[in-house]
Design an enzyme around this catalytic site. Structure first.
Site, short mmCIF file in Angstrom:
data_model
loop_
_atom_site.label_atom_id
_atom_site.label_comp_id
_atom_site.label_asym_id
_atom_site.label_seq_id
_atom_site.Cartn_x
_atom_site.Cartn_y
_atom_site.Cartn_z
N HIS A 19 57.38 63.26 24.89
CA HIS A 19 58.65 62.37 24.66
C HIS A 19 60.14 62.64 25.03
CE1 HIS A 19 59.67 57.92 23.45
NE2 HIS A 19 60.79 58.40 23.36
N GLU A 20 60.95 63.67 24.38
CA GLU A 20 61.82 64.10 24.90
C GLU A 20 62.20 65.09 25.69
OE1 GLU A 20 64.02 62.20 23.32
OE2 GLU A 20 62.67 61.06 21.30
N HIS A 43 62.63 61.86 28.48
CA HIS A 43 64.13 61.79 28.50
C HIS A 43 65.33 62.36 29.41
CE1 HIS A 43 63.55 58.37 26.40
NE2 HIS A 43 62.98 58.48 25.13
N HIS A 45 64.62 62.83 33.22
CA HIS A 45 65.34 61.70 34.02
C HIS A 45 66.92 62.12 33.24
CE1 HIS A 45 65.55 56.80 33.42
NE2 HIS A 45 65.54 57.44 34.62
#
Length: 598
Positions: free
Chosen positions: A389-390, A393, A396
């Site tokens: 998940h992180e 980020h 991105h």
């Protein structure tokens, strides 16, 4: 003896993030801090002159970019050092100083948007012809012009900017209370020993197979929040009142309109989420009933919500194993994406383990030099998904920072959760594709169900709570601990249904959720999860062409509005369709889980 956390100085360097990439020492940070303070004075030469010529306006915007880059490094370093040990006075002070400077900086430059917003559109058109380089800022300028109905006079803007530091105290105080001042009890670990509850290990304790350990951890954690419930209510009410102040001063009808307008999200997107979830509560109730059945309990309590319901399977991963798993699972994203992932793994972008005083939870911060990821890694399957998940980020941020001009690097939060949860969906697909064992498959599907429950249903519940309490405050109702707890209780009853025993402690859960201080933030987890479910399916089905569109989305920053960015990737979040599609996936997992566990 109770298990105690390591002090920051005792943590192995290779498992910490490389703050030296920002500044090799605190002294070098101080030198840049002195430089950036001098920049405040540069504002005066532009005051009253932004409409003079295209050259003046362009020069002002370029200088603003340069200041943004320097501030990014200063804030990133101070914030990362603070989060390593939130009780360390030196970095508390450093972080406070840069935040205080930011308020002064905003005050000094408060004249800019009021000046720019009154410049006639025909003047801008002429400026673009006279100075073609200025066209790079057209989207930025258009967003400022969009704010015309919500822009105040120069003096009013300066006063409100100057008040920012004081108005942020509710959020800052909650962070200190929650992360530094609250100390949680020691409980029996179920194996003859003791363990002190921390933010980092609480989730792991709630996943314990030992029901008494779960119950003890649950009751002990909330016994502390109960002691501070009135303080917590006052802080949360202060946060809502702060948003009311901003909304009223800037001529919005509500706190929600203020928050969503700023992020260019229609209010219908928020309300579509809640209404669509309400229409699909039956699926959540089926999951709660299945959990009760598989746990074999007469009563399902809130401390049973995260307990393992598939026996005979235990998944534990070292951090090295977790990195390899995530790297392999993201192979559909292509070699360019995975090369960046490897760079982050090998060059200490990640702060891995919990230590005494470290900020709880997990996050990614997209510094210009490279992203930084905070984890409190515990070796569970959930920890592996948190890593995926992180890092979503983080990459991105990398794409946005490297593909966009400085003015467009900061993508909106609405799209941020898509990048992170798309990685999680790809990880789940990878694990299920390689699993033949019936129990292991059931274990993984349960994890997927938990993700839907936690990210779509639970975050929708948080979003509804936030909507309700803001509406209450806007009607003039006080947000006391009693009112907040009653409101939260009613929502838990709605979202979990009649098969769940509502332990009184759960009424206080609102008091430990930091995201309620982020101003209509949490709904984006649910919308992002829905979009990510659709995009991961598209990537797996279409391959390279879908990946190219997805990378364009990741590279978009804020160069267009969030809804349009997602349309580039292939998802239309202006409708309820992606949420409905995601809930059908949830139903499919639920169907398979029921069959596997017959």
């Amino acid at each position: 003896m109770a298990e105690e956390l390591k002090k920051r100085s005792e943590v192995a360097k290779e498992t910490t993030w490389a703050t030296e990439d920002l500044y090799a020492s605190d002294e070098l940070w101080e030198e840049d801090f002195n430089k950036v303070q001098e920049m405040i004075g540069a504002a005066e030469k532009y005051r009253g002159h932004l409409a003079d010529s295209a050259e003046v306006l362009y020069s002002f915007l370029k200088e603003s970019d340069e200041q943004s880059i320097l501030f990014d490094s200063l804030f990133s370093y101070a914030a990362r050092k603070h989060d390593e040990d939130t009780a360390e006075p030196k970095y508390q002070a450093m972080r406070s100083r840069i935040l205080s400077f930011y308020t002064k900086f905003n005050t000094a430059y408060a004249f800019s948007e009021p000046e720019m917003v009154v410049i006639p559109e025909e003047t801008y058109l002429a400026f673009y012809e006279q100075k073609p380089e200025l066209r790079e800022y057209k989207r930025h300028i258009d967003r400022i012009l969009r704010m015309r109905p919500h822009t105040l006079s120069e003096r009013e803007e300066a006063l409100i900017a100057a008040a920012g530091e004081a108005l942020d105290l509710a959020s800052e105080t909650f962070s200190v209370l929650n992360d530094a001042d609250m100390k949680f009890p020691v409980i029996q670990d179920g194996e003859g020993g003791e363990i002190r509850i921390t933010h980092g290990n609480y989730a792991k304790l709630m996943e314990s197979k030992n029901r008494e350990v779960r119950k003890s951890a649950f009751e002990a954690m909330y016994s502390v929040y109960d002691q501070f419930k009135n303080t917590s209510a006052s802080l949360l009410y202060g946060q809502v009142k702060k948003q009311m102040f901003y909304a009223q001063q800037f001529h919005y009808h509500s706190n929600m309109e203020h928050a969503l307008f700023h992020n260019e999200i229609p209010i219908e997107v928020y309300k579509n989420l809640i209404s669509t979830v309400h229409a699909n509560m039956d699926k959540m109730y089926r999951y709660v009933a299945l959990r009760k059945k598989l746990l074999g309990v007469e009563e399902l309590h809130m401390y049973d919500v995260y307990a393992p319901i598939v026996s005979g399977v235990e998944m534990k991963f070292s951090f090295d194993e977790a990195k390899k798993l995530v790297y392999d699972a993201l192979s559909p994203m292509g070699e360019e994406y995975r090369a960046l992932l490897k760079e982050g793994f090998e060059n200490r972008w990640i702060d891995v383990y919990e230590n005494e005083g470290k900020r709880s939870g997990a996050y990614s911060s997209g510094a210009m030099i490279h992203p930084y990821v905070l984890l409190n890694y515990s070796g569970t399957l959930d920890s592996v998904f948190t890593l995926a998940h992180e890092i979503g980020h983080a990459l991105h941020s990398w794409y946005s920072n490297h593909k966009q001009p400085v003015v467009y690097t900061n993508y909106r939060i609405f799209v941020a959760e898509v990048a992170s949860t798309c990685n999680e969906a790809l990880l789940m697909h990878y694990l299920l594709e390689r699993t033949t064992d019936k129990k292991e498959r059931a274990y993984l599907i349960n994890h997927a169900l938990e993700e839907f429950k936690g990210t779509l249903y639970r975050q929708a519940m948080f979003a509804e709570f936030e909507m309700i309490i803001n509406e209450m405050a806007e009607r003039g109702e006080a947000l006391t601990a009693e009112v907040l707890s009653k409101t939260y209780h009613d929502l838990v009853a709605l979202y979990f249904g009649e098969n769940m025993v509502l332990d009184p402690q759960i009424d206080l859960e609102w008091s430990r959720i930091p995201h309620f201080y982020y101003n209509f933030y949490v709904y984006q987890y649910a919308t992002g999860y829905s979009a990510a479910t659709a995009l991961s399916a598209k990537i797996l089905a279409e391959g390279e062409s879908a990946v190219k569109d997805y990378i364009k989305f990741l590279s978009g920053g804020c160069s267009t509005d969030p809804i349009s960015l997602l349309k580039i990737a292939g998802v239309d979040m202006s409708t309820a369709e992606p949420i409905e599609q995601a809930l059908k996936v949830f139903e499919g997992y639920l169907d398979e889980m029921e069959k596997l566990t017959e």
